[in-house]
Enzyme design. Structure first.
Site, short mmCIF file in Angstrom:
data_model
loop_
_atom_site.label_atom_id
_atom_site.label_comp_id
_atom_site.label_asym_id
_atom_site.label_seq_id
_atom_site.Cartn_x
_atom_site.Cartn_y
_atom_site.Cartn_z
N ASP A 64 6.88 2.96 0.08
CA ASP A 64 8.32 2.65 0.00
C ASP A 64 9.09 3.72 0.77
O ASP A 64 8.98 4.90 0.46
CB ASP A 64 8.72 2.64 -1.48
CG ASP A 64 10.22 2.45 -1.66
OD1 ASP A 64 10.88 1.96 -0.72
OD2 ASP A 64 10.72 2.80 -2.75
N ASN A 66 12.59 3.61 1.33
CA ASN A 66 14.02 3.73 1.03
C ASN A 66 14.33 3.81 -0.47
O ASN A 66 15.47 3.61 -0.88
CB ASN A 66 14.79 2.57 1.67
CG ASN A 66 14.36 1.22 1.08
OD1 ASN A 66 13.35 1.15 0.39
ND2 ASN A 66 15.13 0.18 1.35
N ASP A 68 13.65 1.98 -3.13
CA ASP A 68 13.99 0.85 -4.02
C ASP A 68 12.78 0.40 -4.85
O ASP A 68 12.85 -0.61 -5.56
CB ASP A 68 14.56 -0.34 -3.22
CG ASP A 68 13.55 -0.94 -2.26
OD1 ASP A 68 12.42 -0.38 -2.14
OD2 ASP A 68 13.85 -1.96 -1.63
N ASP A 72 7.54 -1.14 2.16
CA ASP A 72 8.26 -1.80 3.25
C ASP A 72 7.63 -1.46 4.60
O ASP A 72 6.71 -0.64 4.68
CB ASP A 72 9.75 -1.41 3.20
CG ASP A 72 9.94 0.08 2.98
OD1 ASP A 72 9.31 0.85 3.73
OD2 ASP A 72 10.66 0.46 2.03
N ASP A 242 -4.62 -18.17 5.42
CA ASP A 242 -4.66 -18.38 3.98
C ASP A 242 -5.20 -19.78 3.64
O ASP A 242 -4.70 -20.78 4.18
CB ASP A 242 -3.23 -18.22 3.43
CG ASP A 242 -3.17 -18.09 1.93
OD1 ASP A 242 -3.67 -17.08 1.42
OD2 ASP A 242 -2.61 -18.99 1.28
N GLU A 296 -9.59 -17.71 5.42
CA GLU A 296 -9.94 -17.48 4.02
C GLU A 296 -10.60 -18.76 3.54
O GLU A 296 -9.94 -19.77 3.31
CB GLU A 296 -8.69 -17.18 3.18
CG GLU A 296 -9.07 -16.73 1.79
CD GLU A 296 -7.99 -16.97 0.75
OE1 GLU A 296 -8.04 -16.36 -0.30
OE2 GLU A 296 -7.09 -17.80 0.99
O1 TEU Z 1 -5.77 -17.05 -2.23
C1 TEU Z 1 -6.58 -18.16 -2.33
C2 TEU Z 1 -7.24 -18.42 -3.61
O2 TEU Z 1 -7.40 -19.55 -3.90
C3 TEU Z 1 -7.68 -17.41 -4.58
O3 TEU Z 1 -7.95 -16.18 -4.10
C4 TEU Z 1 -6.71 -17.46 -5.73
O4 TEU Z 1 -5.49 -16.90 -5.38
C5 TEU Z 1 -7.16 -16.84 -6.99
O5 TEU Z 1 -7.78 -15.63 -6.76
C6 TEU Z 1 -7.98 -17.83 -7.77
O6 TEU Z 1 -8.48 -17.25 -8.90
C7 TEU Z 1 -4.78 -17.03 -1.26
C8 TEU Z 1 -4.08 -15.70 -1.27
O7 TEU Z 1 -4.99 -14.71 -0.87
C9 TEU Z 1 -3.49 -15.47 -2.61
O8 TEU Z 1 -2.93 -14.21 -2.75
C10 TEU Z 1 -2.46 -16.54 -2.85
O9 TEU Z 1 -1.99 -16.46 -4.16
C11 TEU Z 1 -3.02 -17.94 -2.61
O10 TEU Z 1 -3.83 -18.05 -1.45
C12 TEU Z 1 -1.89 -18.90 -2.39
O11 TEU Z 1 -1.27 -18.66 -1.16
CA CA Z 2 11.49 -0.16 0.03
#
Ligand code: TEU
Ligand code: CA
Length: 595
Positions: A64, A66, A68, A72, A242, A296
């Site tokens: 952080d 600033n 808060d 950041d 993601d 992912e």
């Molecule tokens: O995560 C995908 C996911 O399905 C899992 O890792 C899930 O969040 C959880 O661990 C199930 O037990 C990705 C991101 O990395 C995560 O931070 C997000 O919450 C999710 O997608 C939604 O965008």
């Molecule tokens: Ca901050």
């Protein structure tokens, strides 16, 4: 290297020798590769992203600037020397976009705007400049399976059935007053939400505030390609994508078969048009830049992996496979894992991928507990050696290593005791769905979270021994700092030549100058051993032996098959033993030998 230069597509080996390798290592690689286009002795195409060491930054918890209480972008810029000093050369930034933070930025309201709490676009440009000045690279988090319900597309979409944006999301009529199908959300309850304005349901595989985008609509795909170009044209070097295997939904959205109710990811992933959409994305965007992509791959099996990452298919460079990271889980519950199981996953992964595919190695991230508390031993006697052992493994297995912020310090799980201490929406929703309904006892729920919660990895970075670990000058950071920050912090580790941070940095240097540790063939020499992980990495005539004692026991170990240890390259407990078959290993000892 300037931002302009980074847009020029160079042969990988040229980039390799310019950016990531020390001169000696570049020479060694070139010796094995007669021309820049050629392959390694065992047939791999050299690529900068195969040689990279990636450091994941979760901006909210990093630094952080600033006062808060929230990390950041300026905070990250101020710590680039720290990341560079560790030996990482690529940073993966978890979402930094404008978001109402229902899921800490994984719910994006505006893909072209920086989250106000994290700073401005000028701060982003400054961060990117600082990264490029250090010859490092930056990859962003691309979260496009869903957006925030506050994104302008969804605000429009929910207004009326004939709104031009209606088809940007997945809407179904409210027949017979029940949900369109039995799909469950990862954050508890049904994956459908009835929207009052039009009395139809929309799909959300995650939170209600994360409606799933409709990738079957070509306009949605074009919007995604445009926003990718927006960031790539700024000079970023790729994306972590993601839950990318979920973007193509099954035809007619059939019910989850009972066997999938507790692991729906295997039903949601790999829909009928996934390959088509990824190839289109590659054609339209990725192929025009020299970038790295990592998907992912929640819900993707090992058998399916090559269909996503085989370079001849032009989809993704690599994926995160969760088989190791979730070895300790049965659904949401902790289960005890053992070493032969872990070794079996690595061997199966290695066999599933040939020279046309590439893997990632990771043991933690922002969705998982701390690595030393999970796969090592965070008790006072073994925290340091076991964290170093895990660093040794991370940097010597075959695949691009990803380290999560704080693991280089051996940061541990947080001693959670009350539900109020958690921030994670997954935890809060499941508390309502399971504990408040009497299905699970509160104590059992918290005891399980003490081992598994995502919030363990989200507590702020521990920079020094000042209040709140030097993360913030605010009295109350957004999530509490682990009370052990006086003993475990960056300032103390930077000053100590025997710290985990400095060991990681030495290990990273060894990897960088040793092509065999990047490209070499992998072989597990003692797969059934419950305590010792013994493997080789071989490239041409270069052979390295890695010995890891995954236990607190002192073990006299004779190397199998008449093998001798060879020349010691690095060790975590200061042994002098080399050129012998009889090793005396201490608890959590790790060694790398050159054969
Ligand atoms: O995560 C995908 C996911 O399905 C899992 O890792 C899930 O969040 C959880 O661990 C199930 O037990 C990705 C991101 O990395 C995560 O931070 C997000 O919450 C999710 O997608 C939604 O965008
Ligand atoms: Ca901050």
């Amino acid at each position: 290297m300037t931002l302009v230069d980074s847009r020029i597509v160079l042969p990988a080996i040229a980039i390799t020798s310019m950016i990531l390798f020390t001169e000696a290592a570049a020479d060694a690689t070139q010796a094995q590769t007669s021309t820049p286009q050629s392959t390694t002795a065992n047939g791999y195409q050299p690529r900068w992203w195969k040689e990279a060491i990636v450091y994941q930054v979760y901006p909210r918890s990093f630094k952080d600037s600033n006062g808060d209480g929230i990390g950041d972008l300026k905070g990250i810029t101020s710590k680039l020397d720290y990341i560079e000093g560790l030996g990482a050369n690529v940073i993966w930034l978890s979402p930094h976009y404008d978001s109402p933070n229902a899921d800490n930025g994984y719910d994006i309201r505006n893909y072209r705007k920086v989250m106000a709490e994290f700073g401005t676009m000028a701060d982003f440009d400054e961060l990117l400049k600082g990264i490029k000045q250090r010859h490092m690279k930056l990859i962003l988090d691309l979260v496009v399976n869903h957006s925030s319900d506050e994104h302008a597309w969804f605000v429009e979409s929910r207004k009326s059935k004939d709104n031009p944006y209606r088809d940007y999301y997945i809407w179904r009529p409210a027949n017979a007053a029940h949900e369109p199908n039995n799909w469950v959300s990862f954050f508890s309850g049904s994956a459908w939400k009835l929207d009052p304005a039009t009395k139809e349901y929309y799909l959300h595989l995650f939170a209600e505030k994360q409606p799933d985008l409709n990738w079957d609509n070509p306009s949605v795909r074009q919007e995604v390609y445009d926003l990718m170009k927006f960031w790539l044209d700024k000079g970023v070097d790729g994306f972590r994508m993601d839950v990318i295997p979920f973007i193509s939904k099954r035809e007619r959205l059939p019910d989850l078969p009972p066997a999938y109710l507790t692991r729906p990811q295997y039903f949601y992933a790999m829909g009928p048009h996934l390959h088509e959409y990824l190839q289109e994305m590659n054609r339209e965007v990725l192929s025009k830049y020299d970038v790295m992509t990592v998907g992912e791959a929640f819900g993707v099996t090992l058998e399916q992996t090559p269909t996503l990452v085989d370079e001849r298919r032009n989809e993704l460079n690599m994926i995160f496979n969760f088989d190791v990271v979730r070895l300790n889980r049965d659904g949401r519950k902790w289960r005890n894992w053992n070493l032969p199981e872990m070794k079996a996953v690595y061997t199966t992964q290695d066999k599933a991928l040939d020279v046309h595919s590439w893997n990632t190695i990771f043991l933690s991230n922002h969705d998982n507990p701390r690595v030393v508390s999970t796969f090592g031993d965070d008790s006072p006697g073994f925290r340091v050696p076991s964290a170093k052992l895990l660093a040794t493994m991370l940097l010597t297995l075959k695949g691009t290593p990803f380290i999560y912020q704080g693991d280089e310090l051996g940061m541990t799980n947080y001693p959670f005791t009350h539900i109020e201490e958690f921030d994670d929406i997954e935890v809060k929703n499941a508390w309502k769905a399971e504990v408040l309904t009497g299905k699970v006892k509160a104590d059992d729920y918290i005891a399980n979270l003490r081992k598994t919660s995502r919030d363990h990895s989200r507590t702020p970075m521990q920079w020094d021994s000042s209040s709140n670990g030097g993360f913030t000058t605010a009295a109350n950071p957004w999530l509490a700092v682990n009370p052990n920050y006086k003993d475990i912090n960056a300032r103390q580790e930077l000053a100590d030549p025997n710290s985990i941070y400095n060991y990681f940095s030495k290990m990273a240097k060894l990897r960088e100058k040793t092509p065999a540790l990047v490209y070499g063939d992998y072989e597990d020499l003692d797969p059934q051993n419950m305590k010792i992980f013994l493997y080789t990495r071989t490239l041409g005539t270069d052979k390295y032996l890695v010995v890891l004692n995954f236990s607190e026991d002192n073990i006299s170990y004779t190397l199998p098959g008449g093998l001798k240890a060879g020349q010691l390259q690095i060790s975590n407990l200061g042994t002098k033993e080399q050129n012998t078959a009889a090793l005396k290993l201490k608890g959590w000892e790790a060694r790398v030998y050159k054969q």
